[in-house]
Motif scaffolding. Structure first.
Motif, PDB file in Angstrom:
ATOM      1  N   LEU B 256     -14.882 -22.962  -3.124  1.00  0.00           N
ATOM      2  CA  LEU B 256     -16.241 -23.302  -2.700  1.00  0.00           C
ATOM      3  C   LEU B 256     -16.237 -24.178  -1.445  1.00  0.00           C
ATOM      4  O   LEU B 256     -16.920 -23.879  -0.461  1.00  0.00           O
ATOM      5  CB  LEU B 256     -16.990 -24.007  -3.838  1.00  0.00           C
ATOM      6  N   LEU B 257     -15.445 -25.246  -1.476  1.00  0.00           N
ATOM      7  CA  LEU B 257     -15.432 -26.120  -0.305  1.00  0.00           C
ATOM      8  C   LEU B 257     -14.745 -25.426   0.868  1.00  0.00           C
ATOM      9  O   LEU B 257     -15.114 -25.635   2.026  1.00  0.00           O
ATOM     10  CB  LEU B 257     -14.760 -27.452  -0.657  1.00  0.00           C
ATOM     11  N   GLU B 262     -15.131 -22.741   6.199  1.00  0.00           N
ATOM     12  CA  GLU B 262     -15.039 -21.558   7.062  1.00  0.00           C
ATOM     13  C   GLU B 262     -16.423 -21.155   7.575  1.00  0.00           C
ATOM     14  O   GLU B 262     -16.554 -20.608   8.672  1.00  0.00           O
ATOM     15  CB  GLU B 262     -14.380 -20.392   6.330  1.00  0.00           C
ATOM     16  N   THR B 263     -17.449 -21.410   6.775  1.00  0.00           N
ATOM     17  CA  THR B 263     -18.810 -21.103   7.223  1.00  0.00           C
ATOM     18  C   THR B 263     -19.178 -21.951   8.440  1.00  0.00           C
ATOM     19  O   THR B 263     -19.865 -21.478   9.352  1.00  0.00           O
ATOM     20  CB  THR B 263     -19.820 -21.314   6.086  1.00  0.00           C
ATOM     21  N   GLY B 264     -18.703 -23.203   8.456  1.00  0.00           N
ATOM     22  CA  GLY B 264     -18.929 -24.034   9.642  1.00  0.00           C
ATOM     23  C   GLY B 264     -18.317 -23.401  10.887  1.00  0.00           C
ATOM     24  O   GLY B 264     -18.946 -23.345  11.951  1.00  0.00           O
ATOM     25  N   HIS B 265     -17.088 -22.893  10.747  1.00  0.00           N
ATOM     26  CA  HIS B 265     -16.474 -22.166  11.867  1.00  0.00           C
ATOM     27  C   HIS B 265     -17.322 -20.942  12.234  1.00  0.00           C
ATOM     28  O   HIS B 265     -17.563 -20.655  13.410  1.00  0.00           O
ATOM     29  CB  HIS B 265     -15.072 -21.672  11.478  1.00  0.00           C
ATOM     30  N   ALA B 266     -17.725 -20.216  11.200  1.00  0.00           N
ATOM     31  CA  ALA B 266     -18.442 -18.959  11.421  1.00  0.00           C
ATOM     32  C   ALA B 266     -19.774 -19.188  12.141  1.00  0.00           C
ATOM     33  O   ALA B 266     -20.160 -18.410  13.018  1.00  0.00           O
ATOM     34  CB  ALA B 266     -18.672 -18.251  10.086  1.00  0.00           C
ATOM     35  N   MET B 267     -20.476 -20.263  11.777  1.00  0.00           N
ATOM     36  CA  MET B 267     -21.767 -20.537  12.402  1.00  0.00           C
ATOM     37  C   MET B 267     -21.601 -20.787  13.894  1.00  0.00           C
ATOM     38  O   MET B 267     -22.456 -20.416  14.706  1.00  0.00           O
ATOM     39  CB  MET B 267     -22.445 -21.744  11.740  1.00  0.00           C
ATOM     40  N   TYR B 268     -20.499 -21.455  14.245  1.00  0.00           N
ATOM     41  CA  TYR B 268     -20.213 -21.704  15.666  1.00  0.00           C
ATOM     42  C   TYR B 268     -20.069 -20.369  16.395  1.00  0.00           C
ATOM     43  O   TYR B 268     -20.728 -20.115  17.424  1.00  0.00           O
ATOM     44  CB  TYR B 268     -18.929 -22.527  15.750  1.00  0.00           C
ATOM     45  N   GLU B 291     -12.916 -27.202  14.888  1.00  0.00           N
ATOM     46  CA  GLU B 291     -12.666 -27.910  13.634  1.00  0.00           C
ATOM     47  C   GLU B 291     -13.792 -28.895  13.334  1.00  0.00           C
ATOM     48  O   GLU B 291     -14.147 -29.123  12.179  1.00  0.00           O
ATOM     49  CB  GLU B 291     -11.304 -28.626  13.711  1.00  0.00           C
ATOM     50  N   SER B 292     -14.378 -29.462  14.375  1.00  0.00           N
ATOM     51  CA  SER B 292     -15.506 -30.383  14.133  1.00  0.00           C
ATOM     52  C   SER B 292     -16.665 -29.638  13.472  1.00  0.00           C
ATOM     53  O   SER B 292     -17.400 -30.215  12.651  1.00  0.00           O
ATOM     54  CB  SER B 292     -15.972 -31.037  15.441  1.00  0.00           C
ATOM     55  N   GLN B 293     -16.816 -28.362  13.784  1.00  0.00           N
ATOM     56  CA  GLN B 293     -17.930 -27.599  13.221  1.00  0.00           C
ATOM     57  C   GLN B 293     -17.693 -27.223  11.760  1.00  0.00           C
ATOM     58  O   GLN B 293     -18.634 -27.134  10.971  1.00  0.00           O
ATOM     59  CB  GLN B 293     -18.197 -26.355  14.069  1.00  0.00           C
ATOM     60  N   SER B 294     -16.437 -26.991  11.405  1.00  0.00           N
ATOM     61  CA  SER B 294     -16.162 -26.723   9.992  1.00  0.00           C
ATOM     62  C   SER B 294     -16.237 -28.005   9.181  1.00  0.00           C
ATOM     63  O   SER B 294     -16.758 -28.023   8.065  1.00  0.00           O
ATOM     64  CB  SER B 294     -14.792 -26.055   9.830  1.00  0.00           C
ATOM     65  N   LEU B 295     -15.729 -29.094   9.757  1.00  0.00           N
ATOM     66  CA  LEU B 295     -15.689 -30.354   8.999  1.00  0.00           C
ATOM     67  C   LEU B 295     -17.066 -31.002   8.886  1.00  0.00           C
ATOM     68  O   LEU B 295     -17.357 -31.688   7.905  1.00  0.00           O
ATOM     69  CB  LEU B 295     -14.685 -31.320   9.643  1.00  0.00           C
ATOM     70  N   ILE B 296     -17.924 -30.811   9.872  1.00  0.00           N
ATOM     71  CA  ILE B 296     -19.253 -31.416   9.751  1.00  0.00           C
ATOM     72  C   ILE B 296     -20.009 -30.749   8.591  1.00  0.00           C
ATOM     73  O   ILE B 296     -20.784 -31.400   7.892  1.00  0.00           O
ATOM     74  CB  ILE B 296     -20.042 -31.350  11.076  1.00  0.00           C
ATOM     75  N   ILE B 297     -19.756 -29.464   8.367  1.00  0.00           N
ATOM     76  CA  ILE B 297     -20.382 -28.792   7.221  1.00  0.00           C
ATOM     77  C   ILE B 297     -19.695 -29.212   5.920  1.00  0.00           C
ATOM     78  O   ILE B 297     -20.336 -29.683   4.981  1.00  0.00           O
ATOM     79  CB  ILE B 297     -20.331 -27.251   7.389  1.00  0.00           C
ATOM     80  N   GLU B 298     -18.367 -29.035   5.884  1.00  0.00           N
ATOM     81  CA  GLU B 298     -17.673 -29.290   4.618  1.00  0.00           C
ATOM     82  C   GLU B 298     -17.659 -30.770   4.255  1.00  0.00           C
ATOM     83  O   GLU B 298     -18.018 -31.140   3.135  1.00  0.00           O
ATOM     84  CB  GLU B 298     -16.223 -28.778   4.696  1.00  0.00           C
ATOM     85  N   MET B 299     -17.207 -31.603   5.183  1.00  0.00           N
ATOM     86  CA  MET B 299     -16.932 -33.011   4.846  1.00  0.00           C
ATOM     87  C   MET B 299     -18.150 -33.896   5.025  1.00  0.00           C
ATOM     88  O   MET B 299     -18.446 -34.731   4.172  1.00  0.00           O
ATOM     89  CB  MET B 299     -15.805 -33.544   5.744  1.00  0.00           C
ATOM     90  N   GLN B 300     -18.821 -33.723   6.180  1.00  0.00           N
ATOM     91  CA  GLN B 300     -19.931 -34.628   6.485  1.00  0.00           C
ATOM     92  C   GLN B 300     -21.175 -34.273   5.682  1.00  0.00           C
ATOM     93  O   GLN B 300     -21.833 -35.139   5.119  1.00  0.00           O
ATOM     94  CB  GLN B 300     -20.240 -34.596   7.987  1.00  0.00           C
ATOM     95  N   ALA B 301     -21.512 -32.986   5.619  1.00  0.00           N
ATOM     96  CA  ALA B 301     -22.762 -32.594   4.957  1.00  0.00           C
ATOM     97  C   ALA B 301     -22.560 -32.325   3.466  1.00  0.00           C
ATOM     98  O   ALA B 301     -23.222 -32.933   2.624  1.00  0.00           O
ATOM     99  CB  ALA B 301     -23.360 -31.363   5.647  1.00  0.00           C
ATOM    100  N   MET B 420     -12.782 -36.508  13.719  1.00  0.00           N
ATOM    101  CA  MET B 420     -13.447 -37.629  14.405  1.00  0.00           C
ATOM    102  C   MET B 420     -14.711 -37.160  15.128  1.00  0.00           C
ATOM    103  O   MET B 420     -15.756 -37.811  15.071  1.00  0.00           O
ATOM    104  CB  MET B 420     -12.471 -38.287  15.374  1.00  0.00           C
ATOM    105  N   ALA B 421     -14.607 -36.012  15.785  1.00  0.00           N
ATOM    106  CA  ALA B 421     -15.770 -35.486  16.492  1.00  0.00           C
ATOM    107  C   ALA B 421     -16.883 -35.149  15.503  1.00  0.00           C
ATOM    108  O   ALA B 421     -18.071 -35.354  15.785  1.00  0.00           O
ATOM    109  CB  ALA B 421     -15.375 -34.252  17.304  1.00  0.00           C
ATOM    110  N   ALA B 422     -16.498 -34.644  14.316  1.00  0.00           N
ATOM    111  CA  ALA B 422     -17.505 -34.298  13.308  1.00  0.00           C
ATOM    112  C   ALA B 422     -18.292 -35.539  12.903  1.00  0.00           C
ATOM    113  O   ALA B 422     -19.524 -35.496  12.773  1.00  0.00           O
ATOM    114  CB  ALA B 422     -16.833 -33.665  12.090  1.00  0.00           C
TER     115      ALA B 422
END
Lengths: 492, 492
Positions: B256-257, B262-268, B291-301, B420-422
């Motif tokens: 799930l996570l 990967e959805t964060g990557h895909a959205m980019y 990687e910032s786009q995948s991590l902002i979805i998975e980790m940050q959000a 860090m960027a995320a």
């Protein structure tokens, strides 16, 4: 590096690009989400352009002019096939190829709605453009290939066979039909109607069964996949062959027999001679021979009584003990003859009538003897002449198949040439290998498969259509074995 | 046609070939039967060669010499990126590229067994060859790019950031860890241990949940697929993006996570600016930004309390009413900090330590300051210095990651630059868009997604790494938002 060695490298490179296209084509039908279509079209067009460029650039002509193949028949056939491919590719001006590609796409798109609405008139101007450009292409190819215009088109699908070969066997078969179809139907009517197995048949159980039976035929899933697509096909490459089917939970017949059919195609690709992989001589011998390989598995072997006796308990194990699974009933069910309007739904007895009709009409369209506006009437008249039935509308008539609307003229004969070749090959195989029927009784297709491997698969494109058949069966294409097969099965 | 227009057509063609390769690469990981591997390798090599040929042929240099882009920033950046790509491609002799490809393949193959058997010595000569050739490539690239050897390698993964940018933020983070890790662990220890949800969790239920949540993030399955592969990844092309995961029926967390990641990557990829599709400036800005786009979805959000409150009832609906699905427990479970040996299993607090270690060691390997034979010892020493733990063997140490053994040097920093960027992007997004958290409470990622679309996705490669961050957040890369995020989550 000799000129011939350079050509080998060149054709290997072309073949590898075409492999990439084959995989992307499979993906487009079996996997791709709809939104990927536009980009996929670009990808396939660029790859086709790259392969075409490698085949037609000046260096290729120079290499061909200088090349001397080895003394062995394979190398010589290979060089000859290289020349043939080069000749075809360089005979068509690039702007004609592009115009054809655009016209075919446009027409095919309109045809989808025209068929739905049974509206031939709406697609007529598009088809007119397709036919016009096809005739132009044929007239470019014909003089260079030393063939008639129609044969130049046929040559693109099945090298080494032309209208002069096809017309007499088709005429003979028309006579066979006229003399026997009513009797076949009468005999069938005298028997009880077949029981239909009661579903539903869960798609995943069907899939497992299809997988098992394709493996039984010999398909090695280390080198293959089975997936789902709207229209079943066999794609991919010789070491990674991809077959597809679709599952109807109300009736498993289409999926199971369809997978056996595609497995026949797949076995041919898998068994092509590895030392000649990616060389013209190492490719399958053409569409008619390919169809013979699918039909010998599906029609000749798997709808035979011996195999149905093996199949019946397998069906019971998968789907429960329906009395319809009795081998005799499966025979009645899966060998049912019924005149109909739709080619793809036809039984093996009436199927050739649909092909004969198309073969005659497309020759007339290409020669100009038949005006497109007259096609619906000519279609209905020809079908009545062959099968004594008349479609209620053009959707069931001249709009039913994609082929012409996508620019494929000269392809249809391959289906029936394949059916006839399959019967001829089966007759020869059974004469040489008495163990074939005993094998089918226990679900073992190994003896038949081994014979096909030696006689057809491993011969690849070493020989032309008739020579390949002659070496395998002792004679060129003949309608007699097919008729004997039908007599045995339906009039025996 | 102007020289710049010719270049646009040239790069479009290159991009289309690379799209074909991307789809074939996805297929190789997600679909291909094992027997297709050899042919696939040939297909990818030929396509790579064709793309490389289009980039490096004489006409490309002539076009670049003559080209003038329009006045707009996009066209100018595009031309600059064309020059950059050409410069990189023409800096490496063809025989070096081939030698690298062979050496990397050979080493990777040996590494698979070496890792299994924890036998660094067996792979040492192969890795030695890889490092030697990588250094040679770096020394070809460095003077032409005006970068240090190591930065020339980093440039291949994330343009616009070098060791001089990375070293201080990594040093700062090392200090943060030293000062805070023990306290984070102590606080965690003072709380009850998280409950683990009791499985099994059927793979098909997990898959449906993953599909639902990726769609919730915004993934449109008309332009995407979700499949299974041994190692999750995001592949495909912008209009046909392919994400994969794997399902462990004992624990759905990874799938799930992972899919959210990967959805964060895909959205980019999906949101890259369509008018610049298939042009260098229209591509993603690099691996760290990706990687910032995948991590902002998975980790940050998605690991945030607000989202876990939304997620909890969804998990209950899918898997039943396990008390472990309480939002507070999910927080304890999915934000657990634990020092370990394996990078890919690390939590977000200790993960950067693994990257810092690799960043330092790979610089020393490329510069020659560290002899390969000393790598295992240096690894263990560095890990002890960063996290105070020592792996029991090299499989848990310097053999764990494929990257170096496959020739990827300069890639590792992207993971932590992305983390860090995320954090920096999330901080800025929340400051500008107060609705983000309220959205997460109800499973709505639209406000965050819209902000990312405007600030990152639609900017594509218009700006370099730091400039892109500065325009989005007001400052170049900074470690402060990441530390603030961790303080808030683990020390708040």
């Amino acid at each position: 590096m000799t000129a011939y060695a350079k050509l080998r490298a060149r054709f290997e490179r072309i073949a590898i690009i075409n492999e990439a296209s084959a995989m992307l084509g499979w993906d487009a039908s079996a996997m791709m989400p709809p939104g990927g279509g536009a980009a996929r079209g670009d990808q396939l067009a660029v790859l086709a352009g790259l392969a075409h460029g490698l085949l037609t650039e000046d260096a290729a002509a120079e290499e061909l002019a200088a090349a001397r193949a080895g003394d062995d028949a394979w190398s010589q056939a290979n060089l000859q096939l290289m020349r043939h491919a080069h000749l075809r590719a360089t005979s068509l001006p690039a702007d004609l190829v592009e115009a054809q590609s655009r016209a075919n796409s446009a027409c095919e798109k309109i045809w989808r709605r025209a068929r739905q609405e049974s509206d031939f008139k709406s697609v007529l101007p598009y088809l007119d453009n397709v036919v016009k450009l096809t005739r132009e292409a044929a007239s470019c190819l014909a003089p260079r290939l030393g063939l008639s215009a129609y044969d130049a088109l046929m040559d693109g699908y099945q090298r080494g066979v032309g209208a002069v070969d096809v017309a007499p066997v088709f005429a003979a078969y028309e006579k066979f039909l006229r003399e026997n179809l009513a009797e076949i139907e009468a005999r069938q009517a005298s028997k009880p109607p077949p029981l239909r197995p009661a579903g539903p048949f869960p798609a995943d159980v069907q899939e497992a069964l299809c997988r098992k039976f394709s493996a039984l035929v010999g398909l090695d899933y280390n080198h293959a996949r089975l997936d789902r697509s709207a229209h079943p096909f066999c794609g991919g490459t010789p070491t990674d062959v991809r077959i597809t089917t679709r599952y109807d939970e109300a009736d498993f017949t289409g999926a199971l027999l369809g997978v056996l059919h595609e497995t026949g195609h797949a076995m041919y690709e898998r068994h092509l001679p590895a030392p000649w992989a990616r060389q013209p001589v190492g490719e399958a011998a053409g569409m008619a021979i390919h169809e013979s390989q699918s039909l010998i598995i599906e029609m000749q072997a798997c709808r035979r009584d011996s195999f149905l006796r093996f199949l019946a308990p397998e069906l019971r194990a998968a789907f429960g003990g329906d009395p319809a699974f009795a081998p005799e009933n499966l025979g009645l069910l899966w060998r049912r003859v019924k005149r109909g309007f739709i080619r793809v739904d036809a039984d093996e007895v009436t199927y050739p009538a649909h092909v004969i009709l198309r073969f005659r009409l497309e020759q007339a369209l290409i020669s100009g003897d038949l005006a497109l506006a007259d096609l619906p009437g000519a279609w209905n008249e020809a079908l009545f002449g062959l099968l004594g039935i008349t479609p209620g509308n053009d959707a069931e008539g001249c709009l039913q198949d994609i082929h012409w609307y996508d620019g494929a003229f000269g392809y249809f004969p391959s289906y029936t040439l394949g059916a006839m070749a399959a019967a001829q090959l089966m007759q020869a195989a059974r004469a040489e290998e008495p163990g074939i029927d005993a094998g089918l009784e226990r679900g073992d297709l190994g003896v038949l498969g081994g014979w096909l491997d030696r006689k057809i698969h491993k011969r690849a494109s070493l020989r032309g259509f008739n020579e390949l058949l002659r070496e395998a069966t002792g004679e060129a294409l003949s309608v007699a074995p097919f008729e004997a097969h039908l007599r045995g099965r339906y009039l025996g």
